[in-house]
Design a protein around this motif. Structure first.
Motif, PDB file in Angstrom:
ATOM      1  N   THR A   8       0.360  -0.774   0.084  1.00 39.76           N
ATOM      2  CA  THR A   8       0.229  -0.287   0.031  1.00 39.76           C
ATOM      3  C   THR A   8       0.795   0.922  -0.146  1.00 39.76           C
ATOM      4  O   THR A   8       0.226   2.320  -1.249  1.00 39.76           O
ATOM      5  N   SER A   9       2.305   1.528   0.576  1.00 35.75           N
ATOM      6  CA  SER A   9       3.141   2.248   0.679  1.00 35.75           C
ATOM      7  C   SER A   9       3.590   2.753  -0.517  1.00 35.75           C
ATOM      8  O   SER A   9       3.833   3.460  -0.412  1.00 35.75           O
ATOM      9  N   GLU A  10       3.346   1.658  -1.402  1.00 31.70           N
ATOM     10  CA  GLU A  10       4.353   1.307  -2.610  1.00 31.70           C
ATOM     11  C   GLU A  10       3.317   2.295  -4.434  1.00 31.70           C
ATOM     12  O   GLU A  10       3.618   2.322  -5.279  1.00 31.70           O
ATOM     13  N   LEU A  11       1.696   1.969  -3.517  1.00 33.14           N
ATOM     14  CA  LEU A  11       0.554   2.901  -4.447  1.00 33.14           C
ATOM     15  C   LEU A  11       0.449   3.667  -4.618  1.00 33.14           C
ATOM     16  O   LEU A  11       0.682   4.803  -4.398  1.00 33.14           O
ATOM     17  N   HIS A  12       0.054   3.682  -6.307  1.00 34.95           N
ATOM     18  CA  HIS A  12       0.347   5.589  -6.865  1.00 34.95           C
ATOM     19  C   HIS A  12      -0.164   5.576  -8.305  1.00 34.95           C
ATOM     20  O   HIS A  12      -0.499   4.364  -8.754  1.00 34.95           O
ATOM     21  N   GLY A  13      -1.028   7.026  -8.585  1.00 37.36           N
ATOM     22  CA  GLY A  13      -1.098   7.046  -9.517  1.00 37.36           C
ATOM     23  C   GLY A  13      -2.794   6.485  -9.601  1.00 37.36           C
ATOM     24  O   GLY A  13      -3.375   6.130  -8.846  1.00 37.36           O
ATOM     25  N   VAL A  14      -2.852   5.542 -11.153  1.00 36.62           N
ATOM     26  CA  VAL A  14      -4.404   5.491 -10.911  1.00 36.62           C
ATOM     27  C   VAL A  14      -4.749   3.588 -10.885  1.00 36.62           C
ATOM     28  O   VAL A  14      -5.596   3.421 -10.328  1.00 36.62           O
ATOM     29  N   ALA A  15      -3.594   3.394  -9.749  1.00 37.84           N
ATOM     30  CA  ALA A  15      -3.140   1.604  -9.392  1.00 37.84           C
ATOM     31  C   ALA A  15      -3.874   2.285  -7.745  1.00 37.84           C
ATOM     32  O   ALA A  15      -4.724   1.652  -7.296  1.00 37.84           O
ATOM     33  N   LEU A  16      -3.682   3.314  -7.460  1.00 40.21           N
ATOM     34  CA  LEU A  16      -3.650   4.017  -5.553  1.00 40.21           C
ATOM     35  C   LEU A  16      -5.354   4.388  -6.203  1.00 40.21           C
ATOM     36  O   LEU A  16      -6.258   4.340  -5.369  1.00 40.21           O
TER      37      LEU A  16
END
Length: 151
Positions: A8-16
């Motif tokens: 979760t700490s590495e999620l970004h952009g559209v994946a987040l």
């Protein structure tokens, strides 16, 4: 649909954004709209314009409308979630010890007086930090996201 486990700490952009939607509306998934890279030439002899690959999320709204979903960049979506979930934001390193972001977010998950628990997250913007805290509180430290969102 193939999925990839990501912290979760590495999620970004559209994946987040996808993970926030799934955490906010359990059992429902947004529509993934992929537009492959393409070249456009306005007229003969003009320099072509290259449009990169883009991925967006939409969902079916009231009266059949299609709505875009991007809480990690859109205050109109993220702001009400921050307010409703009482997510606290802090500039600087926030509550994380690793100092991985410019903003920190804290979300209380259990308000029992004897056993108060919370999650923290950080991010480059207040929206990213808040979204990561929300996903961590609802889905945990690792999330399975569609692989097409990470490419």
């Amino acid at each position: 649909m193939s999925t990839i486990d990501i912290k979760t700490s590495e999620l970004h952009g559209v994946a987040l954004d996808w993970a926030v939607f799934c955490a906010r509306y359990p059992g429902i998934q947004p529509t993934i709209c992929v537009q492959d890279a393409r070249e456009y030439q306005a007229r003969e002899g003009a320099t072509p314009i290259l449009f990169p690959r883009s991925v967006t999320l939409t969902y079916q709204g009231a009266y059949g409308s299609r709505n875009h979903w991007s809480p990690s960049t859109d205050w109109a979506v993220c702001g009400p979630m921050i307010h409703a979930c009482a997510i606290e934001l802090s500039p600087g390193d926030g509550w994380q010890s690793d100092g991985g972001g410019c903003w920190g977010a804290l979300m209380i998950t259990d308000k029992a007086e004897a056993n108060c628990s919370f999650v923290t997250a950080d991010g480059e913007t207040p929206q990213i930090a808040a979204c990561r805290a929300f996903v961590a509180a609802k889905l945990g430290d690792t999330v399975s996201v569609p692989s097409e969102l990470l490419s």
